[in-house]
Design a protein around this motif. Structure first.
Motif, PDB file in Angstrom:
ATOM      1  N   VAL A  72      43.799  54.004  35.413  1.00 22.12           N
ATOM      2  CA  VAL A  72      44.119  53.411  34.116  1.00 22.12           C
ATOM      3  C   VAL A  72      42.942  52.539  33.686  1.00 22.12           C
ATOM      4  O   VAL A  72      42.462  51.719  34.455  1.00 22.12           O
ATOM      5  N   HIS A  73      42.508  52.727  32.472  1.00 20.84           N
ATOM      6  CA  HIS A  73      41.438  51.909  31.924  1.00 20.84           C
ATOM      7  C   HIS A  73      41.989  50.512  31.670  1.00 20.84           C
ATOM      8  O   HIS A  73      43.132  50.370  31.224  1.00 20.84           O
ATOM      9  N   PRO A  74      41.211  49.451  31.954  1.00 17.86           N
ATOM     10  CA  PRO A  74      41.717  48.094  31.735  1.00 17.86           C
ATOM     11  C   PRO A  74      42.256  47.873  30.316  1.00 17.86           C
ATOM     12  O   PRO A  74      43.242  47.171  30.133  1.00 17.86           O
ATOM     13  N   GLU A  75      41.640  48.488  29.325  1.00 21.53           N
ATOM     14  CA  GLU A  75      42.099  48.327  27.950  1.00 21.53           C
ATOM     15  C   GLU A  75      43.501  48.920  27.784  1.00 21.53           C
ATOM     16  O   GLU A  75      44.346  48.346  27.108  1.00 21.53           O
ATOM     17  N   ASP A  76      43.759  50.061  28.442  1.00 21.22           N
ATOM     18  CA  ASP A  76      45.088  50.667  28.386  1.00 21.22           C
ATOM     19  C   ASP A  76      46.127  49.760  29.039  1.00 21.22           C
ATOM     20  O   ASP A  76      47.252  49.633  28.546  1.00 21.22           O
ATOM     21  N   GLU A  77      45.768  49.138  30.155  1.00 20.23           N
ATOM     22  CA  GLU A  77      46.675  48.225  30.849  1.00 20.23           C
ATOM     23  C   GLU A  77      46.998  47.023  29.964  1.00 20.23           C
ATOM     24  O   GLU A  77      48.147  46.590  29.870  1.00 20.23           O
TER      25      GLU A  77
ATOM     26  N   ARG B 253      50.700  45.949  28.467  1.00 17.68           N
ATOM     27  CA  ARG B 253      51.320  44.638  28.666  1.00 17.68           C
ATOM     28  C   ARG B 253      51.662  43.974  27.330  1.00 17.68           C
ATOM     29  O   ARG B 253      52.678  43.300  27.205  1.00 17.68           O
ATOM     30  N   ILE B 254      50.814  44.195  26.317  1.00 17.04           N
ATOM     31  CA  ILE B 254      51.109  43.672  24.984  1.00 17.04           C
ATOM     32  C   ILE B 254      52.378  44.327  24.435  1.00 17.04           C
ATOM     33  O   ILE B 254      53.246  43.649  23.875  1.00 17.04           O
ATOM     34  N   GLU B 255      52.516  45.640  24.615  1.00 21.38           N
ATOM     35  CA  GLU B 255      53.707  46.355  24.148  1.00 21.38           C
ATOM     36  C   GLU B 255      54.959  45.867  24.870  1.00 21.38           C
ATOM     37  O   GLU B 255      56.008  45.671  24.250  1.00 21.38           O
TER      38      GLU B 255
ATOM     39  N   ALA C 263      58.019  35.890  24.798  1.00 20.85           N
ATOM     40  CA  ALA C 263      57.257  36.643  25.793  1.00 20.85           C
ATOM     41  C   ALA C 263      55.822  36.869  25.312  1.00 20.85           C
ATOM     42  O   ALA C 263      54.876  36.772  26.095  1.00 20.85           O
ATOM     43  N   VAL C 264      55.648  37.158  24.016  1.00 24.47           N
ATOM     44  CA  VAL C 264      54.306  37.348  23.461  1.00 24.47           C
ATOM     45  C   VAL C 264      53.511  36.047  23.569  1.00 24.47           C
ATOM     46  O   VAL C 264      52.348  36.040  23.982  1.00 24.47           O
ATOM     47  N   GLN C 265      54.158  34.935  23.244  1.00 25.53           N
ATOM     48  CA  GLN C 265      53.477  33.649  23.328  1.00 25.53           C
ATOM     49  C   GLN C 265      53.106  33.298  24.773  1.00 25.53           C
ATOM     50  O   GLN C 265      52.014  32.818  25.046  1.00 25.53           O
ATOM     51  N   SER C 266      54.017  33.550  25.719  1.00 24.00           N
ATOM     52  CA  SER C 266      53.731  33.279  27.131  1.00 24.00           C
ATOM     53  C   SER C 266      52.567  34.130  27.612  1.00 24.00           C
ATOM     54  O   SER C 266      51.677  33.640  28.319  1.00 24.00           O
ATOM     55  N   LEU C 267      52.568  35.404  27.233  1.00 23.52           N
ATOM     56  CA  LEU C 267      51.477  36.287  27.635  1.00 23.52           C
ATOM     57  C   LEU C 267      50.157  35.805  27.040  1.00 23.52           C
ATOM     58  O   LEU C 267      49.134  35.785  27.717  1.00 23.52           O
ATOM     59  N   GLY C 268      50.200  35.371  25.776  1.00 20.95           N
ATOM     60  CA  GLY C 268      48.984  34.856  25.140  1.00 20.95           C
ATOM     61  C   GLY C 268      48.443  33.630  25.849  1.00 20.95           C
ATOM     62  O   GLY C 268      47.232  33.493  26.043  1.00 20.95           O
ATOM     63  N   THR C 269      49.338  32.746  26.264  1.00 23.05           N
ATOM     64  CA  THR C 269      48.918  31.541  26.996  1.00 23.05           C
ATOM     65  C   THR C 269      48.272  31.940  28.314  1.00 23.05           C
ATOM     66  O   THR C 269      47.217  31.423  28.688  1.00 23.05           O
ATOM     67  N   TRP C 270      48.903  32.869  29.016  1.00 24.65           N
ATOM     68  CA  TRP C 270      48.367  33.317  30.296  1.00 24.65           C
ATOM     69  C   TRP C 270      47.030  34.046  30.104  1.00 24.65           C
ATOM     70  O   TRP C 270      46.112  33.892  30.907  1.00 24.65           O
ATOM     71  N   ALA C 271      46.899  34.844  29.048  1.00 26.84           N
ATOM     72  CA  ALA C 271      45.732  35.710  28.852  1.00 26.84           C
ATOM     73  C   ALA C 271      44.470  34.967  28.424  1.00 26.84           C
ATOM     74  O   ALA C 271      43.362  35.490  28.571  1.00 26.84           O
ATOM     75  N   LYS C 272      44.623  33.729  27.898  1.00 22.60           N
ATOM     76  CA  LYS C 272      43.435  32.971  27.466  1.00 22.60           C
ATOM     77  C   LYS C 272      42.456  32.833  28.614  1.00 22.60           C
ATOM     78  O   LYS C 272      42.804  32.407  29.705  1.00 22.60           O
ATOM     79  N   GLY C 273      41.210  33.214  28.351  1.00 24.52           N
ATOM     80  CA  GLY C 273      40.176  33.121  29.361  1.00 24.52           C
ATOM     81  C   GLY C 273      40.158  34.295  30.330  1.00 24.52           C
ATOM     82  O   GLY C 273      39.257  34.406  31.157  1.00 24.52           O
ATOM     83  N   ARG C 274      41.164  35.160  30.252  1.00 25.17           N
ATOM     84  CA  ARG C 274      41.235  36.311  31.150  1.00 25.17           C
ATOM     85  C   ARG C 274      40.975  37.623  30.409  1.00 25.17           C
ATOM     86  O   ARG C 274      40.426  38.557  30.974  1.00 25.17           O
ATOM     87  N   TRP C 275      41.501  37.688  29.188  1.00 24.03           N
ATOM     88  CA  TRP C 275      41.423  38.917  28.418  1.00 24.03           C
ATOM     89  C   TRP C 275      40.373  38.785  27.325  1.00 24.03           C
ATOM     90  O   TRP C 275      40.071  37.678  26.871  1.00 24.03           O
ATOM     91  N   PRO C 276      39.870  39.932  26.840  1.00 28.45           N
ATOM     92  CA  PRO C 276      38.896  39.891  25.742  1.00 28.45           C
ATOM     93  C   PRO C 276      39.533  39.369  24.453  1.00 28.45           C
ATOM     94  O   PRO C 276      40.759  39.394  24.285  1.00 28.45           O
ATOM     95  N   GLU C 277      38.687  38.928  23.558  1.00 27.06           N
ATOM     96  CA  GLU C 277      39.145  38.305  22.313  1.00 27.06           C
ATOM     97  C   GLU C 277      39.994  39.254  21.467  1.00 27.06           C
ATOM     98  O   GLU C 277      40.938  38.836  20.819  1.00 27.06           O
ATOM     99  N   TRP C 278      39.676  40.563  21.462  1.00 29.29           N
ATOM    100  CA  TRP C 278      40.471  41.506  20.657  1.00 29.29           C
ATOM    101  C   TRP C 278      41.938  41.491  21.096  1.00 29.29           C
ATOM    102  O   TRP C 278      42.832  41.614  20.264  1.00 29.29           O
ATOM    103  N   ALA C 279      42.173  41.348  22.402  1.00 24.82           N
ATOM    104  CA  ALA C 279      43.549  41.341  22.911  1.00 24.82           C
ATOM    105  C   ALA C 279      44.271  40.059  22.487  1.00 24.82           C
ATOM    106  O   ALA C 279      45.441  40.093  22.099  1.00 24.82           O
TER     107      ALA C 279
END
Length: 194
Positions: free
Chosen positions: A144-149, A153-155, A164-180
């Motif tokens: 699985v390509h990281p972008e697909d993963e 997770r966004i879906e 859940a979207v807000q929690s994921l966003g908080t967790w993803a800061k600094g981990r995921w690319p800006e587009w995500a």
């Protein structure tokens, strides 16, 4: 001094601290491995306390059925629906409603069903994987390509709702690319009608 964290932020911190709970208990009759409530609470409890999260149960429904075994013994099958309310350091709350079911021959059916419900709540609300190798991992030739993963997770978070979207966003800061992160912000704004 900063404001106390909101519940979704505190739960994201708990999720960061508790990465997995392995299946360390074995069912001796059917011989399968599982994560017992003690293993889950032992892993999660200290992190909930560390991040100022309190969890309170409320039984919404309970039923008890009677079943007879082949040997003529009576089993009591207890089913509960429990609402668990997570309260964070700022005093705000998130709730999860989960079922629990247990069988007992004496008077411990309710306690067992509550334990099952609590374990289920923590595993699902905190997205706790096992540390086992995914049995499908050995059969896949395609990775699985990281972008697909990230998109997956966004879906999943979107399907669970704005918290859940807000929690994921908080967790993803600094981990995921800006587009995500942008995609999460857009979805959250759409879900909240902004």
């Amino acid at each position: 001094m900063s404001d106390p964290k909101k519940i979704h932020e505190a739960l994201a911190d708990v999720m960061e601290d508790v990465r997995a709970v392995r299946k360390g208990d074995q069912n001796t009759h059917q011989r399968f491995m599982f994560r017992g409530v003690d293993a889950v609470v032992n892993a999660v409890g200290p992190k909930l306390r560390k991040h100022g999260v309190i969890v309170m149960p409320e039984v919404l429904e309970k039923s008890v059925d009677v079943a007879q075994t082949k040997n003529g013994a009576i089993n009591y099958i207890t089913k509960v629906t429990v609402k668990y309310t997570f309260t964070g350091p700022a005093g705000d709350q998130l709730s999860a409603v989960v079922p629990g079911e247990a069988m007992d021959m004496q008077d411990k059916g309710t306690a067992k069903a509550m334990s099952v419900a609590f374990r289920t709540c923590l595993l699902q609300a905190l997205c706790l994987p096992t540390d086992d190798t995914d049995p499908d991992a050995e059969n896949h030739e395609e990775s699985v390509h990281p972008e697909d993963e990230i998109r997956s997770r966004i879906e999943q978070a979107t399907a669970q709702g704005p918290d859940a979207v807000q929690s994921l966003g908080t967790w993803a800061k600094g981990r995921w690319p800006e587009w995500a992160l942008d995609e999460l912000r857009k979805r959250l704004a759409t879900m909240r009608g902004k």
